[in-house]
Design a protein around this motif. Structure first.
Motif, PDB file in Angstrom:
ATOM      1  N   GLY A   1      47.297  44.601  53.956  1.00  0.00           N
ATOM      2  CA  GLY A   1      46.722  43.558  54.799  1.00  0.00           C
ATOM      3  C   GLY A   1      45.213  43.536  54.842  1.00  0.00           C
ATOM      4  N   ALA A   2      44.554  44.461  54.128  1.00  0.00           N
ATOM      5  CA  ALA A   2      43.096  44.508  54.151  1.00  0.00           C
ATOM      6  C   ALA A   2      42.504  43.195  53.642  1.00  0.00           C
ATOM      7  N   GLU A   3      41.591  42.595  54.436  1.00  0.00           N
ATOM      8  CA  GLU A   3      40.972  41.341  54.038  1.00  0.00           C
ATOM      9  C   GLU A   3      39.769  41.617  53.138  1.00  0.00           C
ATOM     10  N   LEU A   4      39.590  40.784  52.116  1.00  0.00           N
ATOM     11  CA  LEU A   4      38.522  40.975  51.150  1.00  0.00           C
ATOM     12  C   LEU A   4      37.580  39.776  51.164  1.00  0.00           C
ATOM     13  N   GLY A   5      36.302  40.065  51.049  1.00  0.00           N
ATOM     14  CA  GLY A   5      35.326  38.995  50.955  1.00  0.00           C
ATOM     15  C   GLY A   5      35.452  38.256  49.629  1.00  0.00           C
TER      16      GLY A   5
END
Length: 422
Positions: free
Chosen positions: A370-374
């Motif tokens: 679930g880690a959001e990435l730029g």
């Protein structure tokens, strides 16, 4: 008949080559056909085939944990040995081996208990049937050296014997259809005769009269529903539905000394590349004569299952992803075309690029954590979109086998496929 949607939605299946060849660990059928093993020694394996530890419910539970949605069992290979108590001929494991019982029915029941679709392999050819080598391939005279198991000497064809053989084949296929009601029939051996010699249309009619929704592979020639490439992801995917048939080591059936197992990482890569190109992976494992699976193969299936469970959103309910050139790796997309799933096999050394994406991106995250990435877009001119650059995932969010990024789009996927300004 329209292709059944469950097949393309399944993505992953298990192929089981199980028969008397597992006793000595020789190649299934081909070992006597090609003279590697004397025919009498091959057939002597009947006396050692016990199925003593056959637990089909354990098979089915393992396949379900592996993320498979169907399985295909060799009900009868080219050697003619049937795994059920057939009324057509007497070469079956019930009458002729210590197993002494039908092995197909319990398999079908166990798969259904675990919600898996039932597939049965059946070979058109039978190199042990007394009437089989009564004809020659009309379309390719002299296509192979004369082999007494496969064809008659030129000028010694026996059409009446061939009619008897087809009646036997049709009788056995009819038994499989009526008794076990498979969702899929996986035929093989089609290369030895023409479509007309096999009477494929009549055979398909027999099957579909009993099982109107049964899926048939392309080795039913003009009546087949999907293609079956083997042992390598095709560079250009076949048109329509297809399935990659792949061995977990180097053998279809159980070979005692074949320890060359593909790693779980390699198998995950095969799966990702196959579904990314719109196909299913049918992975072959080889049970021992007693019905147990080697620990190395169980381990691989458990590993694939763990990866699929963490990335199921990118597997099930998806279709083929980006064409080559847009992303360096396979991908899938959601059925509504609003999410792309990008597979990364290697640790990124920098931002991950996607080219030709016209649709704006709402969000990018690592599937499974679930880690959001730029992300940002650079370049672009007029109708040519810029490159989408996605920040590399942190080390803690990388998967041991393959990392998947979910790219959520602000609308349906729209790709630029042109050559730029002329």
């Amino acid at each position: 008949m329209a292709m059944q949607p469950w097949f393309s939605e399944a993505k992953f299946g298990i192929f089981l080559h199980w028969g008397i060849y597992a006793v000595d660990g020789v190649q299934e059928s081909w070992s006597f056909f090609e003279g590697d093993v004397p025919h009498d020694r091959y057939m002597a394996q009947l006396g050692g085939f016990t199925a003593a530890r056959y637990q089909p419910r354990e098979w089915a539970a393992l396949f379900a944990r592996a993320g498979a949605r169907y399985a295909v069992l060799t009900s009868r290979h080219h050697d003619g040995v049937a795994l059920w108590d057939t009324a057509h001929g007497d070469l079956d494991v019930v009458r002729r081996t210590p197993a002494g019982r039908d092995l197909v029915g319990p398999y079908a029941d166990a798969l259904r208990e675990h919600g898996l679709r039932v597939g049965l392999y059946y070979s058109h050819s039978d190199w042990n049937h007394p009437d089989y080598a009564s004809l020659r391939h009309e379309g390719r005279p002299g296509w192979a050296r004369f082999n007494p198991y496969a064809e008659a000497h030129e000028g010694q064809e026996d059409p009446a014997a061939w009619d008897r053989y087809l009646a036997y084949r049709d009788g056995q296929v009819g038994e499989l259809a009526r008794r076990f009601r498979p969702d899929l029939l996986w035929f093989d051996g089609e290369w030895e005769r023409t479509e007309e010699q096999w009477r494929i249309r009549e055979l398909a009619g027999l099957i579909r009269a009993e099982l109107p929704e049964c899926v048939l592979n392309a080795r039913m020639l003009g009546e087949g529903d999907y293609a079956t490439p083997e042992q390598g992801v095709p560079i250009d995917a076949p048109d329509g539905p297809w399935e990659l048939c792949l061995t977990v080591n180097d053998s279809w059936g159980h070979r005692h000394h074949d320890d060359n197992h593909k790693s779980t990482t390699q198998l995950v890569r095969y799966l990702a590349e196959t579904i990314g190109a719109g196909g299913n992976l049918l992975l072959a494992v080889g049970p021992r004569e007693d019905g147990t699976l080697p620990a190395e193969q169980v381990e691989r299936l458990e590993g694939i299952g763990a990866w699929i469970a963490a990335h199921s959103e990118a597997v099930y309910g998806t279709v083929a992803g980006l064409p080559p050139g847009h992303h360096y790796g396979p991908s899938t997309r959601s059925a509504d075309a609003r999410t792309l799933y990008l597979t990364l096999f290697d640790i990124p050394r920098g931002p991950v690029g996607v080219r030709g994406l016209r649709t704006p991106v709402r969000r990018v995250s690592v599937l499974g954590t679930g880690a959001e990435l730029g992300h940002r877009v650079t370049g672009g001119l007029h109708e040519v979109p810029g490159v989408l650059w996605i920040d590399p995932p942190p080390a803690a969010d990388l998967d041991a086998h393959a990392t998947v990024l979910a790219v959520e789009l602000d609308g349906e996927l729209d790709l630029y496929r042109g050559a730029g300004r002329s």
